[in-house]
Scaffold this motif. Sequence first.
Motif, PDB file in Angstrom:
ATOM      1  N   GLY A  64     -13.893  12.465   1.576  1.00 30.99           N
ATOM      2  CA  GLY A  64     -12.513  12.425   1.286  1.00 30.99           C
ATOM      3  C   GLY A  64     -11.746  11.275   0.961  1.00 30.99           C
ATOM      4  N   TYR A  65     -12.217  10.331   1.676  1.00 29.10           N
ATOM      5  CA  TYR A  65     -11.538   9.108   1.546  1.00 29.10           C
ATOM      6  C   TYR A  65     -11.957   8.233   0.325  1.00 29.10           C
ATOM      7  N   THR A  66     -13.051   8.481  -0.207  1.00 37.28           N
ATOM      8  CA  THR A  66     -13.863   7.460  -1.050  1.00 37.28           C
ATOM      9  C   THR A  66     -13.532   8.044  -2.517  1.00 37.28           C
ATOM     10  N   VAL A  67     -13.146   9.182  -2.730  1.00 40.92           N
ATOM     11  CA  VAL A  67     -12.861   9.677  -4.107  1.00 40.92           C
ATOM     12  C   VAL A  67     -11.553   9.259  -4.727  1.00 40.92           C
ATOM     13  N   PRO A  68     -10.625   9.413  -3.858  1.00 41.47           N
ATOM     14  CA  PRO A  68      -9.317   8.824  -4.489  1.00 41.47           C
ATOM     15  C   PRO A  68      -9.348   7.326  -4.300  1.00 41.47           C
ATOM     16  N   TYR A  69      -9.946   6.611  -3.520  1.00 38.25           N
ATOM     17  CA  TYR A  69      -9.962   5.332  -3.277  1.00 38.25           C
ATOM     18  C   TYR A  69     -10.601   4.738  -4.464  1.00 38.25           C
ATOM     19  N   ALA A  70     -11.710   4.956  -4.990  1.00 37.37           N
ATOM     20  CA  ALA A  70     -12.418   4.487  -5.916  1.00 37.37           C
ATOM     21  C   ALA A  70     -11.837   5.013  -7.403  1.00 37.37           C
ATOM     22  N   ARG A 116      -7.779  12.124   5.373  1.00 40.64           N
ATOM     23  CA  ARG A 116      -8.552  11.091   4.728  1.00 40.64           C
ATOM     24  C   ARG A 116      -8.250  10.799   3.487  1.00 40.64           C
ATOM     25  N   ALA A 117      -7.932  11.654   2.609  1.00 41.11           N
ATOM     26  CA  ALA A 117      -7.802  11.782   1.242  1.00 41.11           C
ATOM     27  C   ALA A 117      -6.302  10.715   0.984  1.00 41.11           C
ATOM     28  N   VAL A 118      -5.291  11.030   1.803  1.00 41.72           N
ATOM     29  CA  VAL A 118      -3.975  10.123   1.844  1.00 41.72           C
ATOM     30  C   VAL A 118      -4.396   8.851   2.188  1.00 41.72           C
ATOM     31  N   MET A 119      -4.958   8.566   3.063  1.00 41.56           N
ATOM     32  CA  MET A 119      -5.380   7.218   3.421  1.00 41.56           C
ATOM     33  C   MET A 119      -6.429   6.562   2.397  1.00 41.56           C
ATOM     34  N   GLY A 120      -7.401   7.311   1.640  1.00 42.38           N
ATOM     35  CA  GLY A 120      -7.710   6.870   0.487  1.00 42.38           C
ATOM     36  C   GLY A 120      -6.910   6.278  -0.645  1.00 42.38           C
ATOM     37  N   VAL A 121      -5.745   7.066  -1.031  1.00 40.66           N
ATOM     38  CA  VAL A 121      -4.890   6.854  -1.857  1.00 40.66           C
ATOM     39  C   VAL A 121      -4.054   5.398  -1.507  1.00 40.66           C
ATOM     40  N   GLY A 122      -3.931   5.498  -0.286  1.00 47.74           N
ATOM     41  CA  GLY A 122      -3.304   4.147   0.390  1.00 47.74           C
ATOM     42  C   GLY A 122      -4.168   3.016   0.148  1.00 47.74           C
ATOM     43  N   ALA A 123      -5.319   3.097   0.335  1.00 49.92           N
ATOM     44  CA  ALA A 123      -6.560   2.122   0.204  1.00 49.92           C
ATOM     45  C   ALA A 123      -6.487   1.522  -1.218  1.00 49.92           C
ATOM     46  N   ALA A 124      -6.388   2.734  -2.183  1.00 52.53           N
ATOM     47  CA  ALA A 124      -6.550   2.307  -3.393  1.00 52.53           C
ATOM     48  C   ALA A 124      -5.397   1.386  -3.882  1.00 52.53           C
ATOM     49  N   LEU A 125      -4.285   1.423  -3.166  1.00 50.24           N
ATOM     50  CA  LEU A 125      -2.953   0.539  -3.220  1.00 50.24           C
ATOM     51  C   LEU A 125      -3.408  -0.745  -2.664  1.00 50.24           C
ATOM     52  N   ILE A 126      -3.791  -0.800  -1.588  1.00 55.25           N
ATOM     53  CA  ILE A 126      -4.096  -1.898  -1.007  1.00 55.25           C
ATOM     54  C   ILE A 126      -4.926  -2.866  -1.480  1.00 55.25           C
ATOM     55  N   MET A 127      -6.199  -2.421  -1.633  1.00 53.86           N
ATOM     56  CA  MET A 127      -7.313  -3.407  -1.916  1.00 53.86           C
ATOM     57  C   MET A 127      -7.186  -4.092  -3.046  1.00 53.86           C
ATOM     58  N   PRO A 128      -6.673  -3.524  -4.620  1.00 53.41           N
ATOM     59  CA  PRO A 128      -6.661  -4.499  -5.345  1.00 53.41           C
ATOM     60  C   PRO A 128      -5.446  -5.404  -5.196  1.00 53.41           C
ATOM     61  N   GLU A 397      -3.448 -10.380 -15.142  1.00 49.09           N
ATOM     62  CA  GLU A 397      -4.196  -9.046 -14.913  1.00 49.09           C
ATOM     63  C   GLU A 397      -4.969  -9.204 -13.590  1.00 49.09           C
ATOM     64  N   LEU A 398      -4.486  -9.831 -12.606  1.00 48.11           N
ATOM     65  CA  LEU A 398      -5.275 -10.127 -11.244  1.00 48.11           C
ATOM     66  C   LEU A 398      -5.447  -8.712 -10.562  1.00 48.11           C
ATOM     67  N   GLY A 399      -4.470  -7.933 -10.511  1.00 49.86           N
ATOM     68  CA  GLY A 399      -4.542  -6.588  -9.935  1.00 49.86           C
ATOM     69  C   GLY A 399      -5.735  -5.781 -10.329  1.00 49.86           C
ATOM     70  N   VAL A 400      -5.937  -6.050 -11.791  1.00 50.63           N
ATOM     71  CA  VAL A 400      -7.194  -5.130 -12.681  1.00 50.63           C
ATOM     72  C   VAL A 400      -8.493  -5.875 -12.204  1.00 50.63           C
ATOM     73  N   GLY A 401      -8.506  -7.302 -11.983  1.00 55.93           N
ATOM     74  CA  GLY A 401      -9.618  -7.870 -11.702  1.00 55.93           C
ATOM     75  C   GLY A 401      -9.894  -7.664 -10.313  1.00 55.93           C
ATOM     76  N   GLY A 402      -9.016  -7.376  -9.135  1.00 55.15           N
ATOM     77  CA  GLY A 402      -9.211  -7.044  -8.022  1.00 55.15           C
ATOM     78  C   GLY A 402      -9.861  -5.626  -7.950  1.00 55.15           C
ATOM     79  N   ALA A 403      -9.314  -4.771  -8.810  1.00 58.21           N
ATOM     80  CA  ALA A 403      -9.738  -3.346  -8.911  1.00 58.21           C
ATOM     81  C   ALA A 403     -10.978  -3.360  -9.447  1.00 58.21           C
TER      82      ALA A 403
END
Length: 557
Positions: A64-70, A116-128, A397-403
């Motif tokens: 449930g973490y992985t789907v929104p994260y990716a 876990r899904a909420v945490m995945g959304v947060g991770a999708a913001l943080i990682m890139p 486009e560094l954020g896109v590169g990180g993503a």
Amino acid sequence: MRLVMTEPVERMERPYARRWWALLVLCLSLLIIVMANTALTVAAPDMTKDLGLSSADLQWVIDGYTVPYAALMLLLGAIGDKYSRRGALVLGLVVFGGGAVFGYLADSSATVIAARAVMGVGAALIMPATLSLLAATFPRAERAKAITLWTATAGLAIAAGPVVAGALLRDHGWSSTFLINVPVAAVALVAAFVLVPPSKAGHHDRIDYVGGVLSVIWTGALVYMIIEGPHFGWGAKAVGAAVVAGVGLVAFVLWELRHPRPILDVRRFTARRFAGSNLAVALFFLAVFGAFYYLTQHLQFVLGYDALQTGVRMLPLAGAVFVGSAMTALLTPRVGMKWTVGAGMAAGTVALALLARVDAGSAYGDFVAPLIILGLAIGLALSPCTDAIMGAFPESELGVGGAVNDTSLELGGSLGIAILGSLLATSYSDHLADATKGSKLPANALDTAQDSVGAGYAVAQGIGDKAHQAAAQARQATDPQQAAQLKQQAGELASGARQMADAVGSAFSDAVAHTSLVGAVVLGVGTVLVAVLLPRREAAGPGTGDAEKELADSKTA
């Protein structure tokens, strides 16, 4: 000294003085993202028992973490580029920390999956945001070193998650593992304002939201298919997700090719350096996440270590990542990324091949060398690839590169757990059926034992409990004949319990060996493909963000 850093990094005439402290904040943010998954692997047995999770429930607690994260990383990375990379990091930390608190308070499978899904959304913001802020803050001459430390942090988190979670589980319930992330997120949140300078793209073009939504659709559907199909069968949901992923990907590519300002210029994948780096990241994490998935189970179930002991025994991998990262910092400038990445992937192949020798008699000592070699491989291969991927994007486009880098990582990890995990389950089931052939085990008990190694040992434990009950009844029986029968029954049950436990351990060890061999073949073939793709010569202007120059260089290399 300002309490809050307000000067944008783009306006600084010199490199930001506290950039290494800023890197520490970015690494802390990365740490909790990776630990959120690795800590859960050792908490899963307690969570399953407490909440009565089915295998499907547990799978979606993990994924449930992985789907929104990716799915969300590319779009959120572009939004961070346009408006505020630090803002994306801060918002992600708030969302991630809130999801962790929600998970701590959860008392059902549905609420845990939602947390876990909420945490995945947060991770999708943080990682890139971590990678884009790193690239924006560090001058090109220091960027490779900073990315090396960023990558080493990911390796540390892989092993640190089980150690910290295992320590908590000795005195607290599974919900405490969610709280691991909260203090780290809080420290990173405050430190982001103090140490990380604001950053955003220099231009203000409209975001390609259509392309962004299409990326969410096809990536989310692909990850859902990867999870659903191997674990739950190729029914309507998995096939439907495959169709959506395929149609969505085609629509995304066609739209991006025609859009004047695409969210991701897909032509970049025609550059050998860029394509090879993404392929290397995906294949490497396919192997690493897949191996981590079954190694932690083997240490816990077959060798009998508790959660903390399992985490401690994964530490050689983390230490080796740091050594490998130091080696790549020295080797890559001298021999080029083609050879460093190739050596790392070859070492990863060797590590998996060594694991193919695992059998029922294997002890922890047989796992130390593969863990160390795999850690060295991670350190050698991943930093140059991440540096190459980030170097292919302009500053805007560094954020896109990180993503893009992180999506390759996450897709590879999802494939590793899904494909190697499914192969492991099938191989274990087949080996257990062979090992128990001719036994008097009831069919329903065998079916239960074939579900997982944990279920297999539970069945053996159940038979052992019946043996103890029969022995207790024999001691209390007044009729000598009845006592003798009960004693004989207890002996047979005890013998059956031992045979069942031995069969489960042997079947799972054989499954680990078989799965590792397949993983070694996949990574070995991938090593050859990456070696062919990566050009011998480095791009003429790595890190300039000039896509045309990189494309031209890759064609002439």
